[in-house]
Motif scaffolding. Structure first.
Motif, PDB file in Angstrom:
ATOM      1  N   GLY A  37       0.828  -1.271  -0.038  1.00 56.52           N
ATOM      2  CA  GLY A  37       0.004   0.005  -0.024  1.00 56.52           C
ATOM      3  C   GLY A  37       0.765   1.159   0.043  1.00 56.52           C
ATOM      4  O   GLY A  37       0.326   2.392  -0.541  1.00 56.52           O
ATOM      5  N   GLY A  38       2.065   1.107   0.574  1.00 61.25           N
ATOM      6  CA  GLY A  38       3.089   2.292   0.572  1.00 61.25           C
ATOM      7  C   GLY A  38       3.441   2.751  -0.915  1.00 61.25           C
ATOM      8  O   GLY A  38       3.830   4.089  -0.973  1.00 61.25           O
ATOM      9  N   LEU A  39       3.189   2.036  -1.751  1.00 59.39           N
ATOM     10  CA  LEU A  39       3.520   2.044  -3.020  1.00 59.39           C
ATOM     11  C   LEU A  39       2.570   3.002  -3.855  1.00 59.39           C
ATOM     12  O   LEU A  39       2.976   3.647  -4.962  1.00 59.39           O
ATOM     13  CB  LEU A  39       3.984   0.909  -4.034  1.00 59.39           C
ATOM     14  CG  LEU A  39       5.039  -0.081  -3.369  1.00 59.39           C
ATOM     15  CD1 LEU A  39       5.152  -1.471  -4.274  1.00 59.39           C
ATOM     16  CD2 LEU A  39       6.340   0.613  -3.582  1.00 59.39           C
ATOM     17  N   GLY A  40       1.439   3.305  -3.244  1.00 54.49           N
ATOM     18  CA  GLY A  40       0.419   4.091  -3.713  1.00 54.49           C
ATOM     19  C   GLY A  40       0.912   5.379  -3.829  1.00 54.49           C
ATOM     20  O   GLY A  40       0.403   6.242  -4.608  1.00 54.49           O
ATOM     21  N   THR A  41       1.971   5.887  -3.221  1.00 57.88           N
ATOM     22  CA  THR A  41       2.387   7.132  -3.179  1.00 57.88           C
ATOM     23  C   THR A  41       2.973   7.433  -4.452  1.00 57.88           C
ATOM     24  O   THR A  41       2.670   8.638  -5.296  1.00 57.88           O
ATOM     25  CB  THR A  41       3.756   7.326  -2.232  1.00 57.88           C
ATOM     26  OG1 THR A  41       3.321   7.005  -1.035  1.00 57.88           O
ATOM     27  CG2 THR A  41       4.374   8.718  -2.455  1.00 57.88           C
ATOM     28  N   LEU A  42       3.206   6.419  -5.243  1.00 56.71           N
ATOM     29  CA  LEU A  42       3.923   6.447  -6.720  1.00 56.71           C
ATOM     30  C   LEU A  42       2.701   6.885  -7.766  1.00 56.71           C
ATOM     31  O   LEU A  42       2.790   7.435  -8.594  1.00 56.71           O
ATOM     32  CB  LEU A  42       4.405   5.289  -7.260  1.00 56.71           C
ATOM     33  CG  LEU A  42       5.888   5.122  -6.446  1.00 56.71           C
ATOM     34  CD1 LEU A  42       6.547   3.822  -6.973  1.00 56.71           C
ATOM     35  CD2 LEU A  42       6.846   6.012  -6.617  1.00 56.71           C
TER      36      LEU A  42
ATOM     37  N   ALA B 167      11.957   3.584  -0.340  1.00 53.01           N
ATOM     38  CA  ALA B 167      13.210   2.479  -0.350  1.00 53.01           C
ATOM     39  C   ALA B 167      13.177   1.495   0.465  1.00 53.01           C
ATOM     40  O   ALA B 167      13.285   0.340   0.692  1.00 53.01           O
ATOM     41  CB  ALA B 167      14.474   3.090  -0.284  1.00 53.01           C
ATOM     42  N   GLU B 168      12.854   1.792   1.716  1.00 59.79           N
ATOM     43  CA  GLU B 168      12.474   1.016   2.937  1.00 59.79           C
ATOM     44  C   GLU B 168      11.387   0.028   2.751  1.00 59.79           C
ATOM     45  O   GLU B 168      11.498  -1.082   3.097  1.00 59.79           O
ATOM     46  CB  GLU B 168      12.331   1.749   4.315  1.00 59.79           C
ATOM     47  CG  GLU B 168      13.474   2.569   4.787  1.00 59.79           C
ATOM     48  CD  GLU B 168      13.085   3.261   5.980  1.00 59.79           C
ATOM     49  OE1 GLU B 168      12.016   3.545   6.436  1.00 59.79           O
ATOM     50  OE2 GLU B 168      14.149   4.229   6.489  1.00 59.79           O
ATOM     51  N   THR B 169      10.144   0.503   2.111  1.00 58.22           N
ATOM     52  CA  THR B 169       9.198  -0.419   1.929  1.00 58.22           C
ATOM     53  C   THR B 169       9.569  -1.558   0.941  1.00 58.22           C
ATOM     54  O   THR B 169       9.257  -2.625   0.991  1.00 58.22           O
ATOM     55  CB  THR B 169       8.128   0.379   1.418  1.00 58.22           C
ATOM     56  OG1 THR B 169       7.671   1.341   2.247  1.00 58.22           O
ATOM     57  CG2 THR B 169       6.928  -0.415   0.846  1.00 58.22           C
TER      58      THR B 169
END
Length: 227
Positions: free
Chosen positions: A150-155, A170-172
């Motif tokens: 879900g953190g990739l949703g930032t992209l 990068a940590e995700t």
């Protein structure tokens, strides 16, 4: 005062015979009851195994799928690493990285509660117990991996990334890479542990064949083993 032991009306021999008949009758009744009970439990164990196997077949597919698709998950994560590093554009990407599968354990819980598991042969019971325990652990890792994605949703929401968001992404990605490797190894061990149960693989081949191709976040399709 003298106490006289009552004498059987027809003598001790006939009395012993009558008692013997009663004892034999009780033993026969108890034996018949045990046979009925054993047959009942045999039926319940058979039903429990059918339910257990059905759920484990779903988990077997999930395990085989993860082993087959782990390379693709790695390639997708490599792609996102390049995006975070600024070597690829961040807009218009599919942020799906890996499949979410339910490594279910409800059948085991039900069979245990019914008492069927306790009456299985020890070796069989241990095989099932090990697999369902493993399934529970893999399910947790898979769920956490999916949540991390879900953190990739930032992209999807932000084309221009700040230094802070780049570090966070990068940590995700690093955590998801670790999860993927653990899940692949765990899936291989799960499959090894499932061999004694001879679980069906019917219908798996066609779906798993698709894992030879991988769709990257920008829509590009690559084939495993291709240069």
């Amino acid at each position: 005062m003298r106490f006289r032991i009552p004498q059987p009306i027809h003598g001790w021999r006939q009395f012993a015979g009558e008692v013997g008949i009663i004892v034999v009758g009780v033993l026969i009744a108890l034996g018949a009851q045990q046979i009925v009970e054993d047959r009942s439990w045999a039926g319940q164990i058979k039903e429990a195994r059918t339910s257990l196997d059905a759920q484990l077949i779903d988990s077997k597919y999930a395990a085989m799928e993860r082993v087959a698709s782990a390379w693709c998950v790695e390639r997708r994560l490599d792609f996102f690493d390049e995006v975070v590093a600024g070597r690829r554009p961040a807009a218009g990407l599919d942020t799906k990285v890996s499949p979410l599968r339910l490594w279910g354990t409800s059948a085991w819980d039900a069979a245990t509660a019914s008492g069927a598991v306790a009456r299985m042969p020890a070796a069989l019971r241990n095989d099932y117990a090990g697999l369902f325990s493993f399934s529970e652990a893999l399910n947790e890792i898979n769920s956490n991996e999916f949540s991390e994605s879900g953190g990739l949703g930032t992209l999807e929401r932000h084309g221009n990334l700040t230094d802070v968001s780049r570090d966070r992404l990068a940590e995700t990605i690093a955590r998801m890479r670790t999860s993927n490797r653990i899940l692949k190894l765990g899936a291989q061990q799960w499959l090894e542990g499932a061999k004694p149960l001879n679980l069906s693989e019917e219908g798996f081949a066609e779906d798993l064949a698709k894992a030879k191709q991988c769709k990257l976040p920008d829509g590009t399709v690559i084939t495993k083993g291709a240069a």
